[in-house]
Design an enzyme around this catalytic site. Structure first.
Site, PDB file in Angstrom:
ATOM      1  N   HIS A   1       0.808  -1.230   0.000  1.00 55.86           N
ATOM      2  CA  HIS A   1       0.000   0.000   0.000  1.00 55.86           C
ATOM      3  C   HIS A   1       0.837   1.273   0.000  1.00 55.86           C
ATOM      4  CE1 HIS A   1       0.042   1.359   4.335  1.00 55.86           C
ATOM      5  NE2 HIS A   1       0.448   0.122   4.520  1.00 55.86           N
TER       6      HIS A   1
ATOM      7  N   CYS B   1       2.229   8.023  12.561  1.00 50.37           N
ATOM      8  CA  CYS B   1       2.107   7.038  13.633  1.00 50.37           C
ATOM      9  C   CYS B   1       2.118   7.699  15.005  1.00 50.37           C
ATOM     10  CB  CYS B   1       3.227   6.028  13.530  1.00 50.37           C
ATOM     11  SG  CYS B   1       3.159   5.162  11.965  1.00 50.37           S
TER      12      CYS B   1
END
Ligand SMILES: *Cc1c(COP(=O)(O)O)cnc(C)c1O
Length: 402
Positions: A202, A325
């Site tokens: 991805h 993140c």
């Protein structure tokens, strides 16, 4: 109006050719690659073709050096745990302070639960690895050294070919998390001594939930997931055939469109960056001369990144905090902390990450809204007000506070 997507290091849109290549493997060619009938053999052929496409993208010597996994995170775990499990007398890990959580959370777990000694090598203010510390950390106890090829937050490239040679000289295995590098810069693994490499679908316009681990021929290997004989017994479980076919197609496209990353995407990134720097009181984070062509991480002094992201989002531009993140937590990014980014800039870092799907129009739109957003936010920033009072001439500070 469709928002402009400048967050391609978080994930990319699957290419429509990737989706088209996958569709038949749900409906007509739904067989199990291990089955001994026509349904199975057609599918096994497609999996083999995808393996060859990845071999070509990586410059691997053999197609069987590619093991399909569920993504970058699984590939990283597989590499590290395999190395620890099959190297007698070697039980230490050497890695860096700026790795993706897929590595850092694993080594932290191994340290606290299994007592594995881990060396986290630092970086300088430009994000460059401290090579001397790396050299000193390698030794007869090192099972594996793992250093990312390109940093996901700043795009900084690490000299992995050199680092792999150094690890080899001490008898340690070398792994690289190349999730951000694959598809953006040309790779030729044959010409290196890298033993293992992680990639993820991805991040290169392929599907989510599929990735691969390159394992150099002859490397001792222990599977993470045991089961059937799939992937030459290196990863049990029925193959994710549509995902594998999609990743293969994404790899093919990446090979044929690689030049575009180096030319058109890089030019768009540079144009965006120059425009932003013109706003003032901001600077580029990372190794400017040695970066991925698509990434620009900019520190806006005296501002909160969350506020910038929020206003950009309202104006139809999607970018991310220094790290996707780290967002959600209020902690500054571990990468920027490792780089010793000054306090006044630490919280105002924004990562813009482009892809071949971006256009000049996208960049112009971003450069229209940013010079409106940033000064407005600064006027209401206490830290900026303080700074302006201390450093500006009396007339200028009067103008700012009025
Ligand atoms: C995205 C990313 C990963 C995780 O890959 P997944 O396929 O999402 O598990 C690992 N490392 C780096 C550097 C990444 O950018």
């Amino acid at each position: 109006m469709r928002p402009i997507y400048l967050d391609n290091n978080a994930t990319t849109r699957a290419d429509s050719a990737v989706v088209a290549a996958m569709l038949p493997y749900f409906l007509e060619q739904f067989g199990n690659a291990s089955s001994a009938h026509a349904f199975g053999s057609e599918v096994a052929g497609a999996v083999k073709q995808a393996r060859k496409s990845l071999q070509a993208l990586l410059g691997a010597a053999f197609d069987h050096e590619i093991v399909f996994t569920s993504g970058g995170t699984e590939s990283d775990s597989t590499a590290i745990l395999s190395a620890l499990d099959n190297q007698d007398g070697r039980d230490e890990i050497v890695t860096t302070a700026v790795e993706h959580p897929a590595i850092l959370a694993l080594v932290e777990y191994l340290r606290t639960s299994r007592g594995i000694k881990t060396h986290l090598i630092g970086v300088d203010s430009r994000g460059r690895l401290d090579i001397e510390s790396y050299r000193r950390a390698l030794g007869p106890r090192t099972a594996i050294a793992s250093v990312m090829w390109a940093n996901n937050e700043t795009g900084t490239l690490f000299p992995v070919a050199q680092l792999a040679r150094m690890a080899r000289e001490t008898g340690a295995l070398f792994h690289t998390d190349a999730v951000q590098a694959v598809g953006k810069i040309p790779l030729d693994l044959k010409a290196t001594e890298i033993d293992m490499l992680s990639l993820s679908g991805h991040k290169l316009h392929g599907p989510k939930g599929i990735g691969a681990l390159y394992v150099r021929k002859g490397t001792r290997f222990n599977p993470l997931i045991r089961g059937g004989p799939q992937e030459r017994r290196r990863r049990g479980g029925t193959e994710n055939v549509p995902g594998i076919v999609g990743l293969g197609k994404a790899a093919e496209l990446a090979v044929s469109l690689m030049d575009e990353e180096q030319t058109r995407v890089r030019a768009l990134r540079d144009r965006l960056e120059q425009g932003i720097l013109g706003i003032g009181h901001c600077f580029v984070l990372g190794d400017e001369q040695n970066r991925l062509p698509n990434t620009s991480n900019i520190a806006f002094e005296h501002l909160e990144g969350e506020a910038i992201i929020h206003h950009l989002n309202r104006a139809g531009v999607a970018a991310s905090l220094g790290s996707a993140c780290a967002s959600g937590s209020m902690e500054p990014s571990h990468v920027l902390l490792a780089m010793n980014v000054p306090m006044k800039a630490l919280r105002g870092a924004i990562r813009f990450s482009l892809s071949r799907e971006n256009t000049v129009h996208d960049i112009e739109r971003a450069l229209q809204v940013l010079p409106e957003i940033i000064p407005k936010l600064r006027v209401s920033s206490p830290s900026w007000q303080e700074h302006a009072h201390v450093t500006a001439s009396p007339s200028r500070s009067a103008e700012l506070t009025s």
